[in-house]
Enzyme design. Structure first.
Site, short mmCIF file in Angstrom:
data_model
loop_
_atom_site.label_atom_id
_atom_site.label_comp_id
_atom_site.label_asym_id
_atom_site.label_seq_id
_atom_site.Cartn_x
_atom_site.Cartn_y
_atom_site.Cartn_z
N CYS A 123 0.81 -1.21 0.00
CA CYS A 123 0.00 0.00 0.00
C CYS A 123 0.85 1.27 0.00
O CYS A 123 1.65 1.49 0.91
CB CYS A 123 -0.91 -0.01 1.23
N VAL A 202 -5.45 0.08 5.94
CA VAL A 202 -4.13 0.50 6.40
C VAL A 202 -3.76 1.77 5.66
O VAL A 202 -4.24 2.00 4.54
CB VAL A 202 -3.07 -0.59 6.16
N TYR A 265 -4.73 5.15 -9.73
CA TYR A 265 -5.88 4.30 -9.42
C TYR A 265 -7.08 4.65 -10.30
O TYR A 265 -7.86 3.77 -10.69
CB TYR A 265 -6.24 4.41 -7.94
#
Length: 411
Positions: A123, A202, A265
């Site tokens: 991430c 997270v 993204y």
């Protein structure tokens, strides 16, 4: 900004469906499925799916009706999966859900609590917190538990084999849950007072004594690590958010977050051609702008490394490794830019930063877990320009700094 299982974070990832095959037909002597001597693999070369297809239509392509039926079914299934992985607006553009737990700057409890950080190595949002934690020398003050994306889309804590990627070098690797002993991050979130049934994302900063989620917004956490824990930091003199540069840092963040950090993204999770075109054009026009700026400036804000650089770096280090291929950010590789690649290497070579970059784990987290984008879960070979040895080559960007080495660190 945060990650659920993977990317950016807060989205449940979907794993490939498990299938089974049972043959219900009788095969006569002249129709034996074992006649193919070119098969390889287990069961003495017997592959029921391949052999049934050859039995039905020989060496020809499957009939058009079957192809169109499968295509329609797959497209519908893909749209359902993507709607959960990446919520979209009416145009098919990816819209990121907001973080649930924010850190108030007026909250004194965070500075007096016993803190623990939960992250995942793939991430980029969690990666920010690991870098600032390392540069500030907060490793002892803020212990960390490192989860891996699971097949069901959740963050899991696993037993790590001795040959796990990264164990042979000085780089962060997966861990167990060091505080609560759980197997899944969802269980940690549910432990808080009142429970929690939302997205278990997270990074997440945890209050050990109160068993409470303090924050799961990455930028809140790195601001807090940068200036809120200096009494615990081994490197309190490093200021990544200096007052005199705050306006400039915020201006860069307003450019970088929507177009680059989230822009990759928006390319990868686009659910229409229109949405992809808008995202990819915004991404590369912004990268061109940043590349031009870095032609005359060592970092985004001159000679000083700031939080804006950290936020940009965690996307750049993943660009050629993952986003260029998997997220269709294909107009240019990062290594083709005149200044961006050297800038990335400059930050990578700051002591302690490379240790936060487990490159094989990053690739696994994307290619093996994002089933809607990579149904075969095949991880491509790592590009040579992304390997540690290449990233560690001289970049000569220190010559652009009027004050020499600008980053203070603790070895």
């Amino acid at each position: 900004m945060h990650c659920v299982s993977l990317p950016s974070s807060h989205l449940p990832l979907l794993s490939p469906p498990k299938t089974s095959f049972k043959s219900a037909c009788h095969i006569g002597p002249r129709m034996s499925l074992n006649d193919n001597n070119n098969n390889s693999g287990g069961n003495n070369g017997f592959n029921p799916i391949n052999n049934i297809s050859k039995l039905l239509w020989g060496s020809s392509l499957p009939p058009g009706l079957l192809i169109s039926t499968v295509r329609t079914a797959w497209t519908s299934t893909w749209q359902i999966m993507m709607s959960q992985l990446a919520p979209s607006d009416p145009s098919g553009g990816y819209t990121r859900p907001p973080s649930k737990f924010r850190l108030s700057r007026q909250n004194p409890a965070a500075t007096t609590s016993k803190l623990h950080l939960y992250v995942g190595l793939p991430c980029p949002w969690a990666h920010r917190t690991l870098i600032v934690r390392a540069l500030k020398g907060l490793e002892e003050a803020i212990p960390v538990s490192i989860a891996a994306p699971g097949l069901d889309g959740s963050w899991e804590f696993k037993d790590i084999p001795d040959n796990y990627n990264g164990r042979d070098v000085d780089v962060l690797v997966l861990t167990r849950d060091k505080v609560n002993g759980f197997r899944n991050l969802k269980e940690v979130y549910r432990l808080r007072k009142g429970g929690y049934d939302g997205r278990a994302t997270v990074p997440m900063l945890w209050d050990v004594d109160k068993k409470e989620v303090i924050c799961n917004e990455s930028y809140d956490i790195i601001e807090f690590f940068s200036s809120g824990l200096n009494e615990l930091a081994q490197n309190p003199g490093l200021d990544l958010l200096p007052v005199e540069l705050k306006g400039e840092i915020e201006e860069w963040n307003r450019v970088i977050y929507p177009n680059v950090n989230n822009g990759v993204y928006r390319c990868g999770f686009a659910q229409s051609q229109e949405a992809y075109d808008v995202a990819v054009n915004g991404l590369f026009s912004t990268l061109d702008r940043i590349d031009d700026h870095l032609g005359g400036s060592r970092y985004l804000c001159g000679d000083r490394l700031t939080l804006a650089d950290i936020c940009l770096f965690t996307t750049l280090i993943r660009f050629d490794l993952v986003y260029n291929v998997l997220f269709k950010c294909t107009k240019k590789k990062l290594i083709e830019f005149s200044n961006l690649h050297g800038y990335m290497c400059d930050i990578y070579q700051i002591p302690k930063v490379a240790g936060t970059c487990n490159l094989p784990a990053i690739m696994d987290g994307y290619y093996k877990m994002l089933f809607p984008l990579n149904p075969g879960s095949i991880r491509p070979v790592m590009p040579s320009g992304c390997k540690h040895e290449f990233l560690s080559r001289p970049h000569n960007r220190e010559s652009m700094s009027s004050v020499g080495e600008s980053v203070q660190y603790v070895s």
